[in-house]
Design a protein around this motif. Structure first.
Motif, PDB file in Angstrom:
ATOM      1  N   CYS A  62     -16.448  14.471  -0.819  1.00 46.04           N
ATOM      2  CA  CYS A  62     -15.346  13.644  -0.897  1.00 46.04           C
ATOM      3  C   CYS A  62     -15.169  12.529  -1.346  1.00 46.04           C
ATOM      4  CB  CYS A  62     -14.176  13.699   0.254  1.00 46.04           C
ATOM      5  SG  CYS A  62     -13.603  15.895   0.343  1.00 46.04           S
ATOM      6  N   GLY A  63     -16.109  11.512  -0.854  1.00 48.28           N
ATOM      7  CA  GLY A  63     -16.252  10.295  -1.319  1.00 48.28           C
ATOM      8  C   GLY A  63     -16.941  10.239  -2.373  1.00 48.28           C
ATOM      9  N   GLY A  64     -18.029  11.412  -2.330  1.00 45.27           N
ATOM     10  CA  GLY A  64     -18.395  11.557  -4.683  1.00 45.27           C
ATOM     11  C   GLY A  64     -17.237  11.865  -5.053  1.00 45.27           C
ATOM     12  N   TYR A  65     -16.718  12.518  -4.576  1.00 51.38           N
ATOM     13  CA  TYR A  65     -15.075  13.361  -5.886  1.00 51.38           C
ATOM     14  C   TYR A  65     -14.330  12.248  -5.847  1.00 51.38           C
ATOM     15  CZ  TYR A  65     -11.527  15.772  -7.365  1.00 51.38           C
ATOM     16  OH  TYR A  65     -10.533  15.512  -7.846  1.00 51.38           O
ATOM     17  N   VAL A  66     -14.060  10.983  -5.258  1.00 52.74           N
ATOM     18  CA  VAL A  66     -13.178  10.414  -5.703  1.00 52.74           C
ATOM     19  C   VAL A  66     -14.162   9.393  -6.515  1.00 52.74           C
ATOM     20  CG1 VAL A  66     -12.259   8.111  -3.969  1.00 52.74           C
ATOM     21  CG2 VAL A  66     -12.008   9.763  -2.973  1.00 52.74           C
ATOM     22  N   ASN A 107       0.331  -0.890  -0.009  1.00 56.61           N
ATOM     23  CA  ASN A 107      -0.192  -0.129   0.152  1.00 56.61           C
ATOM     24  C   ASN A 107       0.707   1.599   0.285  1.00 56.61           C
ATOM     25  OD1 ASN A 107      -3.398  -0.345   0.041  1.00 56.61           O
ATOM     26  ND2 ASN A 107      -2.033  -1.883   1.831  1.00 56.61           N
ATOM     27  N   TYR A 108       2.139   0.818   0.745  1.00 53.79           N
ATOM     28  CA  TYR A 108       3.225   2.342   0.724  1.00 53.79           C
ATOM     29  C   TYR A 108       4.079   2.748   0.053  1.00 53.79           C
ATOM     30  CZ  TYR A 108       0.248   1.943   5.141  1.00 53.79           C
ATOM     31  OH  TYR A 108      -0.433   1.875   6.227  1.00 53.79           O
ATOM     32  N   ARG A 109       3.780   1.595  -1.165  1.00 57.30           N
ATOM     33  CA  ARG A 109       4.443   1.748  -2.857  1.00 57.30           C
ATOM     34  C   ARG A 109       3.954   1.778  -2.792  1.00 57.30           C
ATOM     35  NH1 ARG A 109       5.934  -2.125  -4.555  1.00 57.30           N
ATOM     36  NH2 ARG A 109       7.740  -1.230  -6.229  1.00 57.30           N
ATOM     37  N   PHE A 110       2.335   2.295  -3.134  1.00 50.02           N
ATOM     38  CA  PHE A 110       1.176   2.642  -3.790  1.00 50.02           C
ATOM     39  C   PHE A 110       1.213   1.772  -5.055  1.00 50.02           C
ATOM     40  CE2 PHE A 110       3.499   7.322  -3.477  1.00 50.02           C
ATOM     41  CZ  PHE A 110       3.034   6.964  -2.086  1.00 50.02           C
ATOM     42  N   PHE A 111       1.511   0.198  -4.941  1.00 53.50           N
ATOM     43  CA  PHE A 111       1.363  -1.250  -5.818  1.00 53.50           C
ATOM     44  C   PHE A 111       2.292  -0.279  -7.168  1.00 53.50           C
ATOM     45  CE2 PHE A 111      -2.243  -0.731  -3.374  1.00 53.50           C
ATOM     46  CZ  PHE A 111      -2.553  -1.871  -2.193  1.00 53.50           C
ATOM     47  N   GLY A 112       3.992   0.094  -7.314  1.00 51.16           N
ATOM     48  CA  GLY A 112       4.331   0.746  -7.889  1.00 51.16           C
ATOM     49  C   GLY A 112       3.862   1.738  -8.790  1.00 51.16           C
ATOM     50  N   ALA A 113       2.463   2.664  -7.818  1.00 51.33           N
ATOM     51  CA  ALA A 113       2.186   3.340  -9.579  1.00 51.33           C
ATOM     52  C   ALA A 113       2.752   4.807  -9.844  1.00 51.33           C
ATOM     53  CB  ALA A 113       0.957   4.116  -8.758  1.00 51.33           C
ATOM     54  N   PRO A 114       2.602   5.422 -11.272  1.00 52.11           N
ATOM     55  CA  PRO A 114       3.782   6.269 -11.393  1.00 52.11           C
ATOM     56  C   PRO A 114       2.863   7.493 -10.164  1.00 52.11           C
ATOM     57  CG  PRO A 114       2.501   5.903 -12.764  1.00 52.11           C
ATOM     58  CD  PRO A 114       2.218   4.853 -11.734  1.00 52.11           C
ATOM     59  N   HIS A 115       2.135   7.647  -9.496  1.00 53.64           N
ATOM     60  CA  HIS A 115       1.272   9.064  -9.605  1.00 53.64           C
ATOM     61  C   HIS A 115       0.229   8.750  -8.143  1.00 53.64           C
ATOM     62  CE1 HIS A 115       1.484  10.377 -13.375  1.00 53.64           C
ATOM     63  NE2 HIS A 115       1.852   9.849 -13.630  1.00 53.64           N
ATOM     64  N   MET A 116       0.166   9.230  -7.395  1.00 53.94           N
ATOM     65  CA  MET A 116      -0.793   9.466  -5.820  1.00 53.94           C
ATOM     66  C   MET A 116      -1.441  11.107  -5.840  1.00 53.94           C
ATOM     67  SD  MET A 116      -2.267   7.862  -3.470  1.00 53.94           S
ATOM     68  CE  MET A 116      -1.059   6.421  -2.494  1.00 53.94           C
ATOM     69  N   LEU A 117      -2.113  10.786  -5.816  1.00 52.28           N
ATOM     70  CA  LEU A 117      -3.247  11.662  -5.539  1.00 52.28           C
ATOM     71  C   LEU A 117      -4.003  11.688  -3.863  1.00 52.28           C
ATOM     72  CD1 LEU A 117      -6.279  13.042  -7.695  1.00 52.28           C
ATOM     73  CD2 LEU A 117      -6.508  12.381  -5.718  1.00 52.28           C
ATOM     74  N   VAL A 118      -3.904  12.717  -3.253  1.00 50.92           N
ATOM     75  CA  VAL A 118      -3.687  13.000  -2.006  1.00 50.92           C
ATOM     76  C   VAL A 118      -5.177  14.107  -1.901  1.00 50.92           C
ATOM     77  CG1 VAL A 118      -3.564  13.399   0.319  1.00 50.92           C
ATOM     78  CG2 VAL A 118      -1.903  12.229  -1.086  1.00 50.92           C
ATOM     79  N   VAL A 119      -6.529  13.799  -1.145  1.00 53.00           N
ATOM     80  CA  VAL A 119      -7.395  14.095  -1.010  1.00 53.00           C
ATOM     81  C   VAL A 119      -7.589  14.759  -0.082  1.00 53.00           C
ATOM     82  CG1 VAL A 119     -10.089  13.932  -1.343  1.00 53.00           C
ATOM     83  CG2 VAL A 119      -8.459  12.798  -2.728  1.00 53.00           C
ATOM     84  N   THR A 120      -7.709  15.951   0.682  1.00 49.92           N
ATOM     85  CA  THR A 120      -8.131  16.764   1.464  1.00 49.92           C
ATOM     86  C   THR A 120      -9.329  17.094   1.374  1.00 49.92           C
ATOM     87  OG1 THR A 120      -6.684  18.891   1.088  1.00 49.92           O
ATOM     88  CG2 THR A 120      -5.431  17.626   1.821  1.00 49.92           C
ATOM     89  N   THR A 121      -9.594  17.704   3.193  1.00 52.29           N
ATOM     90  CA  THR A 121     -11.096  18.631   3.053  1.00 52.29           C
ATOM     91  C   THR A 121     -10.837  19.784   4.188  1.00 52.29           C
ATOM     92  OG1 THR A 121     -13.954  18.471   3.139  1.00 52.29           O
ATOM     93  CG2 THR A 121     -12.426  17.319   4.384  1.00 52.29           C
ATOM     94  N   ASP A 122     -11.792  21.172   3.920  1.00 53.68           N
ATOM     95  CA  ASP A 122     -11.386  21.719   5.556  1.00 53.68           C
ATOM     96  C   ASP A 122     -12.231  21.219   6.486  1.00 53.68           C
ATOM     97  OD1 ASP A 122     -12.676  24.150   7.141  1.00 53.68           O
ATOM     98  OD2 ASP A 122     -12.083  24.993   5.446  1.00 53.68           O
ATOM     99  N   GLU A 123     -11.612  20.753   7.391  1.00 51.59           N
ATOM    100  CA  GLU A 123     -12.007  20.538   8.730  1.00 51.59           C
ATOM    101  C   GLU A 123     -12.950  20.697   8.977  1.00 51.59           C
ATOM    102  OE1 GLU A 123     -11.792  21.136  12.210  1.00 51.59           O
ATOM    103  OE2 GLU A 123     -11.020  23.350  11.390  1.00 51.59           O
ATOM    104  N   ALA A 124     -12.995  22.611   9.444  1.00 49.14           N
ATOM    105  CA  ALA A 124     -14.539  23.366   9.794  1.00 49.14           C
ATOM    106  C   ALA A 124     -16.432  22.882   8.922  1.00 49.14           C
ATOM    107  CB  ALA A 124     -14.582  24.346   9.258  1.00 49.14           C
ATOM    108  N   LEU A 125     -15.743  21.953   8.102  1.00 49.38           N
ATOM    109  CA  LEU A 125     -17.171  21.099   7.202  1.00 49.38           C
ATOM    110  C   LEU A 125     -17.731  20.131   7.342  1.00 49.38           C
ATOM    111  CD1 LEU A 125     -16.187  22.721   3.356  1.00 49.38           C
ATOM    112  CD2 LEU A 125     -17.854  23.749   5.088  1.00 49.38           C
ATOM    113  N   GLY A 126     -16.406  20.048   7.986  1.00 46.21           N
ATOM    114  CA  GLY A 126     -16.868  17.690   9.249  1.00 46.21           C
ATOM    115  C   GLY A 126     -17.852  17.461   7.846  1.00 46.21           C
ATOM    116  N   PRO A 127     -18.490  15.899   8.548  1.00 42.91           N
ATOM    117  CA  PRO A 127     -18.521  14.921   7.912  1.00 42.91           C
ATOM    118  C   PRO A 127     -19.214  15.091   6.491  1.00 42.91           C
ATOM    119  CG  PRO A 127     -19.218  14.672  10.515  1.00 42.91           C
ATOM    120  CD  PRO A 127     -18.859  15.829  10.365  1.00 42.91           C
TER     121      PRO A 127
END
Length: 215
Positions: free
Chosen positions: A138-142, A112-132
């Protein structure tokens, strides 16, 4: 959506920046609460991927404690536990890893931490004030990113594992403290010959997930 799968072995070939941008434009159409579009993502390529891969893999190997921004599920029970186990056992069978092969399972977990050899990693973040509810957005975006990538011939694997080491990821990218790290997505071109990509997991019938209300 029927054809897409979680890719766990990638070729080293990079995805052209123009294709990544086309996928991102489609994912950006994701419906959100009040059109907040709460995600902000970080995408690695080339040496940027390798530096993150090396840092995460080294920390995961050291057995550091998990520090996610979003709490893990309190418990897997009933059918959810059954499905989780089925996913793991199916992967291990495909790779020839026996149930009692603790070392083999640990090695695969670290992939998992080698990203299975993938050439790209996308990290998703969100504003903590917006909550669950922002996590739902973000799940819809993913989900839309995964489908859009598949439509462009790009394989993906959504990875909660990246969030295990949220402080490292935050420091690596300089992510401000007011943003919550949600998950990662490894992406690139699938190694179709690798046994990790040889199986597909079933989905429940709609009768198991739907209640019809007629009166």
């Amino acid at each position: 959506m029927r054809e897409r799968f979680s890719c766990r072995a990638f070729l080293t070939k990079s995805v052209p920046r123009s294709d990544i941008q086309a996928i991102l434009r489609l994912a950006q159409r994701t419906a959100t609460w009040c059109n907040t579009q709460p995600w902000h993502v970080y995408i690695t390529e080339a040496e940027g991927t390798n530096r993150l891969r090396q840092s995460l893999y080294a920390q995961a190997q050291s057995a550091s404690s998990s520090q996610p921004d979003i709490p893990w599920p309190r418990e897997y029970r009933g059918v959810y536990l059954q499905r989780r186990r089925e996913a793991g056992f199916t992967l291990y069978r495909a790779l020839g890893i026996a149930r009692d092969d603790t070392a083999g399972r640990s090695r695969q977990l670290l992939e998992n931490y080698r990203f299975f050899g993938a050439p790209h990693m996308l990290v998703v973040t969100t504003d903590e004030a917006l909550g669950p509810y922002a996590y739902l957005d973000c799940g819809g975006y993913v989900a839309n990113f995964l489908s859009a990538a598949h439509a462009h011939g790009v394989s993906t694997c959504a990875q909660a594992a990246i969030a295990h080491h949220a402080p490292l990821v935050r420091n690596h990218f300089g992510i401000p403290p007011e943003r919550t790290i949600v998950c990662g997505i490894s992406f690139g071109y699938a190694d179709r010959e690798h046994p990790a990509n040889s199986f597909r997991l079933p989905r429940a019938d709609i009768a198991d997930a739907v209640e019809w209300v007629t009166h």
